[in-house]
Design an enzyme around this catalytic site. Structure first.
Site, PDB file in Angstrom:
ATOM      1  N   TYR A 146      -1.155  12.954   6.586  1.00  0.00           N
ATOM      2  CA  TYR A 146      -0.647  12.142   7.560  1.00  0.00           C
ATOM      3  C   TYR A 146       0.827  12.010   7.668  1.00  0.00           C
ATOM      4  CZ  TYR A 146      -4.852   8.956   7.125  1.00  0.00           C
ATOM      5  OH  TYR A 146      -6.329   8.412   7.362  1.00  0.00           O
ATOM      6  N   GLU A 206     -14.207  -1.109   6.260  1.00  0.00           N
ATOM      7  CA  GLU A 206     -14.141   0.246   5.624  1.00  0.00           C
ATOM      8  C   GLU A 206     -15.429   0.598   5.017  1.00  0.00           C
ATOM      9  OE1 GLU A 206     -10.278   1.838   4.060  1.00  0.00           O
ATOM     10  OE2 GLU A 206     -11.279   2.080   2.112  1.00  0.00           O
ATOM     11  N   ARG A 262       1.228   6.883  -6.793  1.00  0.00           N
ATOM     12  CA  ARG A 262       0.346   7.816  -7.076  1.00  0.00           C
ATOM     13  C   ARG A 262       0.510   9.270  -6.867  1.00  0.00           C
ATOM     14  NH1 ARG A 262      -5.075   6.904  -3.589  1.00  0.00           N
ATOM     15  NH2 ARG A 262      -3.792   7.159  -1.897  1.00  0.00           N
ATOM     16  N   ARG A 278     -11.491  13.135   1.810  1.00  0.00           N
ATOM     17  CA  ARG A 278     -12.456  12.201   2.371  1.00  0.00           C
ATOM     18  C   ARG A 278     -13.597  12.228   1.806  1.00  0.00           C
ATOM     19  NH1 ARG A 278      -9.415   9.311   5.525  1.00  0.00           N
ATOM     20  NH2 ARG A 278      -7.795  10.653   7.046  1.00  0.00           N
ATOM     21  N   TYR A 307       0.844  -1.128   0.049  1.00  0.00           N
ATOM     22  CA  TYR A 307      -0.065  -0.087   0.011  1.00  0.00           C
ATOM     23  C   TYR A 307       0.889   1.363   0.024  1.00  0.00           C
ATOM     24  CZ  TYR A 307      -3.091   3.799   1.643  1.00  0.00           C
ATOM     25  OH  TYR A 307      -3.715   4.848   1.795  1.00  0.00           O
TER      26      TYR A 307
HETATM   27  C1  3EB Z   1      -7.593   6.018   5.531  1.00  0.00           C
HETATM   28  O1  3EB Z   1      -8.564   6.822   6.046  1.00  0.00           O
HETATM   29  C2  3EB Z   1      -8.229   4.599   5.361  1.00  0.00           C
HETATM   30  O2  3EB Z   1      -5.253   5.664  -0.011  1.00  0.00           O
HETATM   31  O3  3EB Z   1      -7.069   5.958  -1.481  1.00  0.00           O
HETATM   32  C3  3EB Z   1      -9.353   5.245   2.472  1.00  0.00           C
HETATM   33  C4  3EB Z   1      -9.872   5.954   1.300  1.00  0.00           C
HETATM   34  C5  3EB Z   1      -8.052   4.806   2.918  1.00  0.00           C
HETATM   35  C6  3EB Z   1      -8.605   5.761   0.575  1.00  0.00           C
HETATM   36  C7  3EB Z   1      -6.552   5.654  -0.642  1.00  0.00           C
HETATM   37  C8  3EB Z   1      -7.180   4.881   1.729  1.00  0.00           C
HETATM   38  C9  3EB Z   1      -7.562   5.404   0.590  1.00  0.00           C
HETATM   39  O4  3EB Z   1      -6.602   6.357   5.558  1.00  0.00           O
HETATM   40  C10 3EB Z   1      -7.452   4.120   4.069  1.00  0.00           C
END
Ligand code: 3EB
Length: 342
Positions: A210, A330, A157, A223, A150
Protein backbone atom coordinates in the site's frame (compact mmCIF):
# COMPACT_ATOMS: atom_id res chain seq x y z
CA UNK A 1 -1.25 -34.21 10.93
CA UNK A 2 -4.58 -32.46 10.50
CA UNK A 3 -6.29 -29.27 11.51
CA UNK A 4 -10.01 -28.74 11.90
CA UNK A 5 -12.24 -25.78 12.66
CA UNK A 6 -15.65 -26.03 14.23
CA UNK A 7 -18.21 -23.57 15.41
CA UNK A 8 -21.37 -23.97 17.43
CA UNK A 9 -23.15 -22.05 14.71
CA UNK A 10 -24.17 -25.33 13.22
CA UNK A 11 -24.03 -27.98 15.87
CA UNK A 12 -24.02 -28.12 19.64
CA UNK A 13 -20.54 -28.42 21.05
CA UNK A 14 -19.77 -30.43 24.12
CA UNK A 15 -19.61 -28.35 27.28
CA UNK A 16 -16.27 -27.15 28.55
CA UNK A 17 -14.47 -29.84 30.46
CA UNK A 18 -15.93 -32.73 28.50
CA UNK A 19 -13.41 -35.26 27.39
CA UNK A 20 -11.92 -34.91 23.95
CA UNK A 21 -10.42 -38.32 23.57
CA UNK A 22 -9.56 -38.39 19.93
CA UNK A 23 -8.79 -34.79 19.20
CA UNK A 24 -6.55 -32.20 20.69
CA UNK A 25 -8.29 -28.84 21.15
CA UNK A 26 -5.68 -26.21 20.39
CA UNK A 27 -7.79 -23.20 21.27
CA UNK A 28 -10.43 -20.96 19.88
CA UNK A 29 -12.52 -17.85 20.10
CA UNK A 30 -15.58 -16.72 21.98
CA UNK A 31 -17.34 -14.11 19.90
CA UNK A 32 -20.12 -12.02 21.40
CA UNK A 33 -21.15 -10.55 24.71
CA UNK A 34 -21.96 -13.57 26.86
CA UNK A 35 -24.52 -12.64 29.48
CA UNK A 36 -23.71 -15.47 31.85
CA UNK A 37 -20.16 -15.86 33.04
CA UNK A 38 -18.78 -19.21 32.03
CA UNK A 39 -16.11 -21.29 33.56
CA UNK A 40 -12.83 -20.90 31.74
CA UNK A 41 -12.01 -23.41 29.07
CA UNK A 42 -8.92 -25.52 29.49
CA UNK A 43 -7.40 -24.10 26.32
CA UNK A 44 -6.59 -20.58 25.13
CA UNK A 45 -9.63 -18.61 24.01
CA UNK A 46 -9.61 -15.21 22.35
CA UNK A 47 -12.55 -13.23 23.70
CA UNK A 48 -14.01 -11.03 20.96
CA UNK A 49 -16.37 -8.87 23.00
CA UNK A 50 -18.58 -7.44 20.28
CA UNK A 51 -22.31 -7.80 19.60
CA UNK A 52 -23.38 -10.77 17.50
CA UNK A 53 -25.98 -9.62 14.97
CA UNK A 54 -29.13 -11.40 13.80
CA UNK A 55 -28.78 -14.33 16.11
CA UNK A 56 -30.69 -15.56 19.11
CA UNK A 57 -27.48 -16.45 20.88
CA UNK A 58 -25.46 -13.81 22.70
CA UNK A 59 -22.17 -15.50 21.85
CA UNK A 60 -20.66 -18.18 19.68
CA UNK A 61 -17.75 -20.45 20.42
CA UNK A 62 -15.24 -21.58 17.83
CA UNK A 63 -12.52 -24.15 18.20
CA UNK A 64 -9.44 -25.40 16.43
CA UNK A 65 -8.49 -29.03 16.86
CA UNK A 66 -5.58 -31.13 15.73
CA UNK A 67 -4.90 -34.82 15.92
CA UNK A 68 -2.48 -36.38 18.33
CA UNK A 69 -1.69 -35.17 21.82
CA UNK A 70 -1.79 -31.59 23.02
CA UNK A 71 0.64 -29.82 25.27
CA UNK A 72 -0.32 -26.61 27.06
CA UNK A 73 2.03 -23.80 27.90
CA UNK A 74 2.48 -20.20 28.91
CA UNK A 75 5.23 -17.91 27.66
CA UNK A 76 5.55 -14.22 28.56
CA UNK A 77 1.79 -13.77 28.76
CA UNK A 78 0.97 -15.96 25.76
CA UNK A 79 -1.37 -18.83 26.56
CA UNK A 80 -0.83 -21.58 24.04
CA UNK A 81 -1.50 -25.18 23.18
CA UNK A 82 0.31 -27.18 20.59
CA UNK A 83 0.23 -30.54 18.90
CA UNK A 84 3.38 -31.95 17.36
CA UNK A 85 3.02 -29.70 14.31
CA UNK A 86 0.54 -26.88 15.04
CA UNK A 87 0.33 -24.18 17.74
CA UNK A 88 -2.52 -21.85 18.70
CA UNK A 89 -1.85 -18.96 21.08
CA UNK A 90 -3.47 -15.85 22.52
CA UNK A 91 -1.82 -12.79 24.05
CA UNK A 92 -3.57 -9.78 25.55
CA UNK A 93 -1.60 -6.69 26.50
CA UNK A 94 -2.67 -3.55 28.32
CA UNK A 95 -1.26 -0.83 26.13
CA UNK A 96 -1.29 1.63 29.04
CA UNK A 97 1.57 -0.35 30.54
CA UNK A 98 3.70 0.76 27.58
CA UNK A 99 4.44 4.39 28.26
CA UNK A 100 4.46 6.72 25.30
CA UNK A 101 8.09 7.74 25.49
CA UNK A 102 9.14 10.38 23.00
CA UNK A 103 7.84 9.54 19.55
CA UNK A 104 6.83 6.02 20.50
CA UNK A 105 3.12 5.58 20.93
CA UNK A 106 1.89 3.14 23.55
CA UNK A 107 -0.32 1.08 21.21
CA UNK A 108 2.55 0.87 18.76
CA UNK A 109 4.89 -0.28 21.54
CA UNK A 110 2.38 -2.83 22.86
CA UNK A 111 1.85 -4.21 19.36
CA UNK A 112 5.56 -4.56 18.71
CA UNK A 113 5.98 -6.30 22.06
CA UNK A 114 3.11 -8.74 21.41
CA UNK A 115 4.59 -9.76 18.07
CA UNK A 116 8.14 -9.98 19.48
CA UNK A 117 6.90 -12.40 22.14
CA UNK A 118 5.03 -14.44 19.52
CA UNK A 119 8.17 -14.72 17.40
CA UNK A 120 10.25 -15.70 20.44
CA UNK A 121 7.72 -18.39 21.34
CA UNK A 122 7.59 -19.81 17.83
CA UNK A 123 11.38 -20.02 17.72
CA UNK A 124 11.52 -21.72 21.12
CA UNK A 125 8.81 -24.19 20.12
CA UNK A 126 10.42 -24.85 16.75
CA UNK A 127 7.13 -24.12 14.95
CA UNK A 128 8.32 -21.04 13.08
CA UNK A 129 5.67 -20.52 10.42
CA UNK A 130 2.98 -18.01 11.35
CA UNK A 131 -0.14 -18.84 9.31
CA UNK A 132 -3.02 -16.71 10.54
CA UNK A 133 -3.35 -13.86 13.04
CA UNK A 134 -6.48 -12.25 14.53
CA UNK A 135 -5.85 -8.74 15.94
CA UNK A 136 -8.38 -6.75 18.02
CA UNK A 137 -7.90 -3.34 19.56
CA UNK A 138 -10.04 -0.56 20.99
CA UNK A 139 -10.82 2.67 19.11
CA UNK A 140 -9.09 1.61 15.92
CA UNK A 141 -10.01 4.75 13.95
CA UNK A 142 -9.17 7.30 16.66
CA UNK A 143 -6.18 9.63 16.28
CA UNK A 144 -3.80 9.91 19.20
CA UNK A 145 -0.47 11.71 19.09
CA UNK A 146 -1.31 12.76 15.55
CA UNK A 147 -1.74 9.29 14.08
CA UNK A 148 -4.71 6.96 13.71
CA UNK A 149 -4.43 4.00 16.06
CA UNK A 150 -4.63 1.44 13.23
CA UNK A 151 -1.60 3.13 11.68
CA UNK A 152 0.23 3.01 15.01
CA UNK A 153 -0.56 -0.70 15.17
CA UNK A 154 0.89 -1.17 11.68
CA UNK A 155 4.19 0.43 12.69
CA UNK A 156 4.55 -1.82 15.74
CA UNK A 157 3.66 -4.96 13.78
CA UNK A 158 6.04 -4.11 10.94
CA UNK A 159 8.91 -3.28 13.31
CA UNK A 160 8.57 -6.65 15.07
CA UNK A 161 8.72 -8.56 11.77
CA UNK A 162 11.84 -6.65 10.77
CA UNK A 163 13.46 -7.01 14.20
CA UNK A 164 13.15 -10.80 13.92
CA UNK A 165 14.47 -10.89 10.36
CA UNK A 166 11.11 -11.99 9.06
CA UNK A 167 9.90 -10.99 5.64
CA UNK A 168 7.51 -8.03 5.82
CA UNK A 169 6.34 -8.60 2.24
CA UNK A 170 5.48 -11.74 0.32
CA UNK A 171 5.56 -14.59 2.80
CA UNK A 172 3.49 -13.01 5.59
CA UNK A 173 0.50 -14.42 7.48
CA UNK A 174 -3.17 -13.99 6.72
CA UNK A 175 -4.75 -11.62 9.22
CA UNK A 176 -7.56 -9.38 10.30
CA UNK A 177 -7.27 -6.23 12.41
CA UNK A 178 -10.56 -5.12 13.88
CA UNK A 179 -11.70 -2.40 16.25
CA UNK A 180 -13.74 -3.08 19.36
CA UNK A 181 -15.41 -0.66 21.75
CA UNK A 182 -12.97 -1.33 24.56
CA UNK A 183 -10.51 -3.81 25.92
CA UNK A 184 -6.88 -4.69 25.66
CA UNK A 185 -4.88 -5.37 22.54
CA UNK A 186 -5.65 -9.03 21.77
CA UNK A 187 -3.69 -11.14 19.30
CA UNK A 188 -4.49 -14.79 18.53
CA UNK A 189 -2.51 -16.85 16.06
CA UNK A 190 -2.02 -20.24 14.48
CA UNK A 191 1.47 -21.35 13.52
CA UNK A 192 3.09 -24.53 12.44
CA UNK A 193 6.03 -26.61 11.39
CA UNK A 194 5.32 -26.27 7.66
CA UNK A 195 5.19 -23.06 5.67
CA UNK A 196 1.80 -21.95 4.37
CA UNK A 197 1.63 -20.52 0.89
CA UNK A 198 0.57 -16.89 0.60
CA UNK A 199 -2.23 -16.04 -1.82
CA UNK A 200 -2.67 -12.54 -3.22
CA UNK A 201 -5.70 -11.04 -4.93
CA UNK A 202 -5.15 -9.93 -8.55
CA UNK A 203 -7.86 -7.28 -8.05
CA UNK A 204 -5.98 -5.62 -5.19
CA UNK A 205 -2.58 -4.14 -4.50
CA UNK A 206 -0.90 -6.34 -1.90
CA UNK A 207 -1.47 -4.71 1.49
CA UNK A 208 2.26 -4.74 2.21
CA UNK A 209 2.70 -2.53 -0.88
CA UNK A 210 0.00 0.00 0.00
CA UNK A 211 1.24 3.53 -0.71
CA UNK A 212 2.16 5.89 2.14
CA UNK A 213 -1.22 7.66 2.05
CA UNK A 214 -2.52 4.78 4.23
CA UNK A 215 0.12 5.27 6.89
CA UNK A 216 3.87 5.36 7.50
CA UNK A 217 4.15 1.56 7.48
CA UNK A 218 2.12 -0.76 5.30
CA UNK A 219 0.05 -3.55 6.88
CA UNK A 220 1.93 -6.84 7.18
CA UNK A 221 -0.51 -9.48 5.95
CA UNK A 222 -1.33 -11.70 2.97
CA UNK A 223 -4.76 -11.69 1.40
CA UNK A 224 -5.00 -15.42 2.22
CA UNK A 225 -2.78 -18.37 3.01
CA UNK A 226 -3.09 -21.87 1.67
CA UNK A 227 -2.06 -24.67 3.93
CA UNK A 228 -1.45 -28.10 2.51
CA UNK A 229 -1.31 -30.83 5.12
CA UNK A 230 -1.37 -34.53 4.32
CA UNK A 231 -4.76 -35.25 2.80
CA UNK A 232 -6.06 -31.79 3.57
CA UNK A 233 -6.01 -28.35 2.03
CA UNK A 234 -7.02 -25.41 4.19
CA UNK A 235 -7.51 -21.82 3.14
CA UNK A 236 -7.47 -18.89 5.54
CA UNK A 237 -8.92 -15.78 3.90
CA UNK A 238 -7.90 -12.55 5.62
CA UNK A 239 -10.29 -9.75 6.41
CA UNK A 240 -11.52 -8.70 2.96
CA UNK A 241 -13.19 -5.41 2.22
CA UNK A 242 -14.46 -3.21 -0.58
CA UNK A 243 -11.02 -2.27 -1.87
CA UNK A 244 -9.98 -2.39 -5.51
CA UNK A 245 -6.37 -1.59 -6.25
CA UNK A 246 -5.60 0.16 -2.99
CA UNK A 247 -8.70 2.37 -2.88
CA UNK A 248 -11.95 2.02 -1.01
CA UNK A 249 -14.81 1.71 -3.49
CA UNK A 250 -18.55 2.29 -2.88
CA UNK A 251 -18.09 4.70 0.06
CA UNK A 252 -21.37 5.09 1.91
CA UNK A 253 -22.99 2.18 0.03
CA UNK A 254 -23.08 -0.87 2.27
CA UNK A 255 -24.73 -3.14 -0.32
CA UNK A 256 -22.12 -2.17 -2.91
CA UNK A 257 -19.32 -2.74 -0.40
CA UNK A 258 -20.73 -6.16 0.52
CA UNK A 259 -20.83 -7.24 -3.13
CA UNK A 260 -17.31 -5.93 -3.77
CA UNK A 261 -15.92 -7.69 -0.70
CA UNK A 262 -17.54 -10.94 -1.90
CA UNK A 263 -16.06 -10.42 -5.36
CA UNK A 264 -12.66 -10.16 -3.65
CA UNK A 265 -13.31 -13.36 -1.70
CA UNK A 266 -14.29 -15.08 -4.96
CA UNK A 267 -11.07 -13.85 -6.62
CA UNK A 268 -9.06 -15.34 -3.75
CA UNK A 269 -10.82 -18.70 -4.11
CA UNK A 270 -10.04 -18.72 -7.84
CA UNK A 271 -6.42 -17.85 -7.09
CA UNK A 272 -6.18 -20.54 -4.38
CA UNK A 273 -7.56 -23.17 -6.77
CA UNK A 274 -5.05 -22.10 -9.38
CA UNK A 275 -2.26 -22.71 -6.85
CA UNK A 276 -3.79 -25.91 -5.46
CA UNK A 277 -5.91 -27.48 -8.24
CA UNK A 278 -6.93 -30.50 -6.20
CA UNK A 279 -8.59 -28.41 -3.49
CA UNK A 280 -12.38 -28.23 -3.68
CA UNK A 281 -12.97 -24.70 -2.38
CA UNK A 282 -16.32 -23.09 -3.11
CA UNK A 283 -17.73 -19.77 -2.02
CA UNK A 284 -20.78 -21.46 -0.47
CA UNK A 285 -18.61 -23.97 1.36
CA UNK A 286 -16.62 -21.56 3.50
CA UNK A 287 -17.21 -20.54 7.11
CA UNK A 288 -17.46 -16.75 7.31
CA UNK A 289 -17.08 -14.09 9.97
CA UNK A 290 -18.53 -10.77 8.80
CA UNK A 291 -17.81 -7.50 10.60
CA UNK A 292 -20.46 -4.82 10.15
CA UNK A 293 -19.60 -1.29 11.32
CA UNK A 294 -23.18 -0.12 11.90
CA UNK A 295 -25.63 -2.62 13.37
CA UNK A 296 -28.42 -0.96 11.37
CA UNK A 297 -26.73 -2.14 8.15
CA UNK A 298 -27.00 -5.78 9.16
CA UNK A 299 -30.17 -6.63 7.15
CA UNK A 300 -28.64 -5.25 3.94
CA UNK A 301 -25.37 -7.16 4.42
CA UNK A 302 -27.24 -10.34 5.33
CA UNK A 303 -29.40 -10.14 2.21
CA UNK A 304 -26.43 -9.57 -0.11
CA UNK A 305 -24.60 -12.55 1.38
CA UNK A 306 -27.68 -14.79 1.24
CA UNK A 307 -28.17 -13.88 -2.41
CA UNK A 308 -24.59 -14.82 -3.30
CA UNK A 309 -23.86 -17.67 -0.89
CA UNK A 310 -27.29 -19.20 -0.38
CA UNK A 311 -29.13 -19.38 2.91
CA UNK A 312 -27.21 -22.43 4.09
CA UNK A 313 -23.76 -20.83 4.26
CA UNK A 314 -22.16 -20.67 7.68
CA UNK A 315 -21.93 -16.97 8.53
CA UNK A 316 -21.37 -15.19 11.83
CA UNK A 317 -22.18 -11.46 11.82
CA UNK A 318 -20.45 -9.23 14.35
CA UNK A 319 -20.74 -5.50 14.96
CA UNK A 320 -17.24 -4.00 15.02
CA UNK A 321 -15.08 -1.26 13.54
CA UNK A 322 -13.12 -1.73 10.33
CA UNK A 323 -9.61 -0.33 9.98
CA UNK A 324 -10.44 2.34 7.38
CA UNK A 325 -13.06 4.86 8.44
CA UNK A 326 -14.84 4.60 5.05
CA UNK A 327 -15.19 0.80 5.16
CA UNK A 328 -18.59 -0.42 6.38
CA UNK A 329 -18.10 -4.19 6.14
CA UNK A 330 -15.29 -6.74 6.16
CA UNK A 331 -15.50 -10.46 5.45
CA UNK A 332 -13.08 -13.20 6.49
CA UNK A 333 -13.42 -16.90 5.83
CA UNK A 334 -12.00 -20.34 6.45
CA UNK A 335 -12.13 -23.30 4.12
CA UNK A 336 -10.99 -26.70 5.21
CA UNK A 337 -11.79 -30.07 3.78
CA UNK A 338 -11.85 -31.26 7.39
CA UNK A 339 -14.29 -28.57 8.45
CA UNK A 340 -16.73 -29.86 10.99
CA UNK A 341 -14.88 -33.01 11.86
CA UNK A 342 -13.61 -31.84 15.21
C1 3EB B 1 -7.63 -4.04 3.74
O1 3EB B 1 -7.78 -4.83 2.83
C2 3EB B 1 -8.71 -4.00 4.78
O2 3EB B 1 -4.05 -4.91 8.98
O3 3EB B 1 -4.19 -7.01 9.54
C3 3EB B 1 -7.88 -6.49 6.23
C4 3EB B 1 -7.19 -7.60 6.74
C5 3EB B 1 -7.47 -5.23 6.61
C6 3EB B 1 -6.13 -7.45 7.61
C7 3EB B 1 -4.57 -6.02 8.89
C8 3EB B 1 -6.40 -5.09 7.49
C9 3EB B 1 -5.73 -6.18 7.98
O4 3EB B 1 -6.67 -3.29 3.85
C10 3EB B 1 -8.19 -4.03 6.14
Amino acid sequence: MSLAFCSDLRRPLPAAGDAFDEKCVLGGALVGNPSASRSPWPWPVQAVLAPVLGDTRDSVQERWTADGECQAGEFKGIAFRRSRDILFGVIELDEHAFSAAGETRSLQAATEEAYRRIFQLLAAQDLPHLWRVWNYLADINRDTNGLERYRQFNIGRYDAFVAFDRAATGNVPAACTIGLRQGRLSVAFIAGRLAARPVENPRQVSAYYYPAEYGPRSPTFSRAVLLTLPGQASLFISGTASIVGHRTVHPGDVAGQSREALANVEALIVEAKRLSPAAAFTQAGLAYRVYVRHAADYPVVRDVLAERLGEAAEVLFVQADICRHDLLVEIEAIASTALGSC
